[in-house]
Design a protein around this motif. Sequence first.
Motif, PDB file in Angstrom:
ATOM      1  N   SER A  46      -8.437  10.812  12.899  1.00  0.00           N
ATOM      2  CA  SER A  46      -9.527  10.893  13.931  1.00  0.00           C
ATOM      3  C   SER A  46     -10.667   9.832  13.293  1.00  0.00           C
ATOM      4  N   ASN A  47     -10.016   8.657  12.886  1.00  0.00           N
ATOM      5  CA  ASN A  47     -11.318   7.915  12.012  1.00  0.00           C
ATOM      6  C   ASN A  47     -10.840   6.730  11.863  1.00  0.00           C
ATOM      7  N   ALA A  48     -11.110   5.804  13.204  1.00  0.00           N
ATOM      8  CA  ALA A  48     -10.858   4.999  13.147  1.00  0.00           C
ATOM      9  C   ALA A  48     -10.799   4.292  12.063  1.00  0.00           C
ATOM     10  N   THR A  49     -12.072   3.684  11.444  1.00  0.00           N
ATOM     11  CA  THR A  49     -12.203   2.800  10.186  1.00  0.00           C
ATOM     12  C   THR A  49     -11.678   2.887   9.281  1.00  0.00           C
ATOM     13  N   LYS A  50     -11.466   4.218   8.960  1.00  0.00           N
ATOM     14  CA  LYS A  50     -10.397   4.817   7.598  1.00  0.00           C
ATOM     15  C   LYS A  50      -8.703   4.285   8.000  1.00  0.00           C
ATOM     16  N   LEU A  51      -8.750   5.068  10.051  1.00  0.00           N
ATOM     17  CA  LEU A  51      -6.913   3.813  10.089  1.00  0.00           C
ATOM     18  C   LEU A  51      -6.941   2.766  10.382  1.00  0.00           C
ATOM     19  N   ALA A  52      -7.903   2.144  10.726  1.00  0.00           N
ATOM     20  CA  ALA A  52      -8.159  -0.111  10.167  1.00  0.00           C
ATOM     21  C   ALA A  52      -7.725   0.065   8.708  1.00  0.00           C
ATOM     22  N   LEU A  53      -7.677   1.086   8.041  1.00  0.00           N
ATOM     23  CA  LEU A  53      -8.063   0.284   7.012  1.00  0.00           C
ATOM     24  C   LEU A  53      -6.847   1.277   6.305  1.00  0.00           C
ATOM     25  N   VAL A  54      -6.598   2.178   6.191  1.00  0.00           N
ATOM     26  CA  VAL A  54      -4.805   2.073   6.336  1.00  0.00           C
ATOM     27  C   VAL A  54      -3.741   1.658   6.452  1.00  0.00           C
ATOM     28  N   VAL A  55      -3.756   1.102   7.613  1.00  0.00           N
ATOM     29  CA  VAL A  55      -2.906   0.576   8.080  1.00  0.00           C
ATOM     30  C   VAL A  55      -2.883  -1.179   7.666  1.00  0.00           C
ATOM     31  N   GLY A  56      -3.961  -1.655   7.484  1.00  0.00           N
ATOM     32  CA  GLY A  56      -4.200  -2.816   6.742  1.00  0.00           C
ATOM     33  C   GLY A  56      -3.822  -2.658   5.568  1.00  0.00           C
ATOM     34  N   LEU A  57      -4.509  -1.246   4.413  1.00  0.00           N
ATOM     35  CA  LEU A  57      -3.907  -1.766   3.316  1.00  0.00           C
ATOM     36  C   LEU A  57      -2.225  -1.612   3.360  1.00  0.00           C
ATOM     37  N   LEU A  58      -1.201  -0.605   4.231  1.00  0.00           N
ATOM     38  CA  LEU A  58      -0.103  -1.248   4.591  1.00  0.00           C
ATOM     39  C   LEU A  58       0.656  -2.406   4.793  1.00  0.00           C
ATOM     40  N   LEU A  59       0.002  -3.465   5.010  1.00  0.00           N
ATOM     41  CA  LEU A  59       0.567  -4.665   5.724  1.00  0.00           C
ATOM     42  C   LEU A  59       0.123  -5.852   4.456  1.00  0.00           C
ATOM     43  N   SER A  60      -0.121  -5.040   3.534  1.00  0.00           N
ATOM     44  CA  SER A  60      -0.788  -5.635   2.631  1.00  0.00           C
ATOM     45  C   SER A  60       0.135  -5.412   1.346  1.00  0.00           C
ATOM     46  N   HIS A  61       0.377  -4.037   1.279  1.00  0.00           N
ATOM     47  CA  HIS A  61       1.672  -3.427   0.445  1.00  0.00           C
ATOM     48  C   HIS A  61       2.620  -4.248  -0.274  1.00  0.00           C
ATOM     49  N   PRO A  62       2.508  -4.631  -1.614  1.00  0.00           N
ATOM     50  CA  PRO A  62       4.057  -5.585  -2.546  1.00  0.00           C
ATOM     51  C   PRO A  62       5.806  -5.464  -1.521  1.00  0.00           C
ATOM     52  N   ASN A  63       5.867  -3.977  -0.633  1.00  0.00           N
ATOM     53  CA  ASN A  63       7.508  -3.622  -0.445  1.00  0.00           C
ATOM     54  C   ASN A  63       6.631  -5.231   0.863  1.00  0.00           C
TER      55      ASN A  63
END
Length: 121
Positions: A100-117
């Motif tokens: 329900s928190n658009a800012t935190k959700l975007a941060l998590v998705v951005g970090l997942l896309l930046s993950h080494p794997n």
Amino acid sequence: TPDGYPDIAPYWVSSDGLLTRWSVAGRLARNQLGDVSVTTDRVRVDLTAVLPSPLPGTVNELIAQLASAVTNFAIPAVDIADLCAAVTLTGSAAATTLSSNATKLALVVGLLLSHPNFQRR
């Protein structure tokens, strides 16, 4: 060349390439990819569309499912804990605190896309 980038590491493994991929991941997750001054020129991402239905019970479970859905890899538990810390959420908190928190959700998705794997080809 017309056939794309060569398939050897020096063309892909560089600090500039990594920083560029991180930047694109963050801009994509925040709907800022393209010319932000022209609404029709932006790439639109509906992050709520990638949320699992029904939502899992906890933030930890939600991040694990997002990693699988968005990046197609299983994320280690230690990395989930690091992502929770990055967005200042407790892993055992209800998944809705993230969804329900658009800012935190975007941060998590951005970090997942930046993950080494995800950065490995």
